[in-house]
Design an enzyme around this catalytic site. Structure first.
Site: not given
Ligand code: NOJ
Length: 560
Positions: A98, A199, A256, A329-330
């Site tokens: 990441d 990210d 992302e 994970h989100d």
């Molecule tokens: C996206 C990530 O997937 C998330 O888990 C994170 O909180 C935010 N970006 C900030 O880095």
């Protein structure tokens, strides 16, 4: 269509904190991952995406990095990482890291320096602005509640943080920032890693006049999307990163990118753009959002889901490449959100896996998805750990008076902690994740849902995923075939075909708990069919009329 190894791969995302604890401190670690490499080999995945493992004070579980070139103490050491990489490579598994470079932790050496004085050599590594009449420089609202600006008493200025105040945004306008990031990336690539998941990479360029964002009537803050996402120099920065770093290695990159259209993505990930290989969009994840964003749950129609996924399949069909995912994970667990995690847990988990893995793109499996892990419903807010969940609870319940029960229901449906409960390895205490006290409670359903119970059960979700992965290796049509939606209007069935040379795949998915009639459209020739995977025993292959059982899925290979 160019053939590439990353188009033919299946990626498995590990959230290290919750994967496997090897030393009893209740937190997953690198040695724990090493222990489980054989499990991943058995599943058949090709690439691991490791959520951040760098040094971090863990305000946002590692997405706040204080040293990019070292490992978080709880996770182990750089030596452990070298062993992990080596052991993974021995098993033919690649590792992508990441890359979190929109922001650092406020405990990063650069920020500590930057904060010291306006003429510090690192001052311009971050975005500092004067306030206006005692107020922040503009009305931008942070993703984690509150303003995006934090006042610093020392130099009497504000710094920008799109996420928590412990995650100050780097200033990408500064060449030195960009060069420091590129050096760090090369340092990891020279160690032998196989790529990056980047990210919020489409947030690195902001409109430099920092105007107020559009504000809804009752909203406390303005929207940052127009000025902080897909900003004016983002493509210039990514092309530079590609030239300086990415082009020098045979790696995979996935960005992302919230708030993107397919047209945007063709710029980020078009085959000749020299930026990224693919991105994650969020359109299907944002279904059912309402006035309180993810905390509103308005439901959705199957035709909306099909419309979104089909739009992306078609838009990137000749240029670009899709990343395919239900879970990360989100996000809440897909089997709880799009399937039925009670009566039809087994059937719906397999159906969802089929629906996704047979599409065109690179599939991503999030840890536990391959055993059908579900959402969790803790009764008390005190049992939640995620900063977004906790800040939103404070903002909506404590400040704005939202009904507590409604908010807890929203948290059960949507909290990021649904994905972050420990991986369920077996039915021993704490699901075999740790011998200590886990940092977040395990989902009590581990007694029934765990990897050990599934590995030797030929009808398990684990073995079904294993088969889905092996089908991708066996049939090039799964990787390279053209996607076409059929039965567009159906609110019950998601069905599509894939076509390559003289073959067609017919993918049928019943998204309901009812028996549902499926009729193959007459322009599809159903002769010489072969069933290649299904989640029920199939005795009747008359494709003109199938009564699909609850959440039934079948994939047929047809000769054209
Ligand atoms: C996206 C990530 O997937 C998330 O888990 C994170 O909180 C935010 N970006 C900030 O880095």
């Amino acid at each position: 269509m160019n053939k590439k190894w990353w188009k033919e791969s299946v990626v498995y995302q590990i959230y290290p904190r919750s994967f496997k604890d090897s030393n009893g401190d209740g937190i997953g670690d690198l040695k724990g991952i090493i222990e489980k490499l054989d499990y991943l080999k058995e599943l058949g995945i090709d690439v691991i995406w490791l959520s951040p493992i760098y040094k971090s004070p863990n305000d946002d579980n590692g997405y706040d990095i204080s040293d990019y070139r070292d490992i978080m103490d709880e996770f182990g050491s750089l030596e452990d990482f070298d062993v992990l990489l080596d052991e993974a490579h021995k098993r033919n598994i690649k590792i992508i890291m990441d890359l979190v470079v929109n922001h650092t932790s406020d405990e990063h050496r650069w920020f500590i320096e930057s904060k010291k004085s306006v003429d510090n050599k690192f001052r311009d590594y971050y975005v500092w602005k004067n306030g206006k009449d005692g107020q922040p420089p503009n009305n931008w609202g942070s993703f984690f509640s509150g303003s995006t600006w934090e006042y610093d008493e020392e130099t009497e200025m504000y710094y920008l943080h799109l996420f928590s105040k412990k995650q100050p945004d780097l200033n990408w306008e500064n060449n030195e920032v960009r060069n420091s990031v590129y050096d760090m990336m090369k340092w990891w690539l020279d160690k032998g890693i196989d790529g990056f998941r980047m990210d919020v990479i489409n947030m690195i360029s902001k409109v430099q006049t920092f105007p107020d964002g559009p504000k809804e009537e009752n909203a406390s803050y303005g929207d940052i999307v127009p000025y902080a996402i897909n900003g004016p120099r983002v493509h210039e920065f990514l092309k530079e990163m590609h030239k300086e770093v990415l082009s020098k290695y045979d790696i995979m990159t996935v960005g992302e990118t919230p708030a993107v259209s397919p047209e945007d993505v063709l710029k980020y990930a078009g085959e000749n753009e020299e930026e990224l290989n693919m991105v994650f969009h969020f359109e299907h994840m944002d279904l059912g959002f309402g006035p309180e964003g993810k905390w509103s749950n308005l439901g959705f129609k199957l035709t909306e889901l099909k419309g979104i996924l089909t739009k992306w399949q078609k838009a990137l069909e000749n240029d670009g490449w899709n990343s395919l995912y239900w879970d990360n994970h989100d996000q809440p667990r897909a089997v709880s959100r799009f399937g039925n995690d009670k009566e039809y847990w087994l059937e719906s988990a397999k159906m969802l896996g089929t629906c996704l893995h047979m599409m065109k793109g690179t599939p991503y499996i999030f840890q536990g998805e391959e055993i059908g892990m579900t959402n969790v419903a803790f009764d008390n807010i005190e049992d939640y750990r995620d900063i977004e969940t906790l800040n939103s609870y404070e903002e909506l319940v404590e400040k704005k008076g939202k009904n507590k029960e409604e908010m807890m229901q929203a948290i059960h449906d949507r909290s990021r902690d649904n994905a972050r409960t420990p991986m369920q390895w077996d039915d021993s205490e704490n699901a075999g994740f740790t011998l200590g006290e886990p940092w977040i409670k395990v989902n009590p359903n581990y007694i029934n849902i765990n990897a050990k119970a599934q590995i030797d059960d030929k009808d398990s979700i684990f073995n079904y995923y294993k088969k889905l992965i092996s089908i991708r290796k066996e049939y090039p049509i799964v990787v390279y075939g053209r996607y076409d939606l059929i039965l567009e209007e159906s609110e019950k069935i998601y069905a599509y075909t894939r076509t390559l040379d003289n073959e067609k795949l017919l993918v049928i998915c019943n998204f309901t708990e009812k028996e549902t009639l499926f009729q193959t459209p007459s322009d599809i020739n159903t002769n010489s069919q072969k069933l290649i995977i299904s989640n029920y025993d199939v005795f009747n292959h008359d494709l003109t009329n199938i009564v699909l059982r609850p959440y039934e899925t079948r994939v047929y290979l047809l000769q054209i």
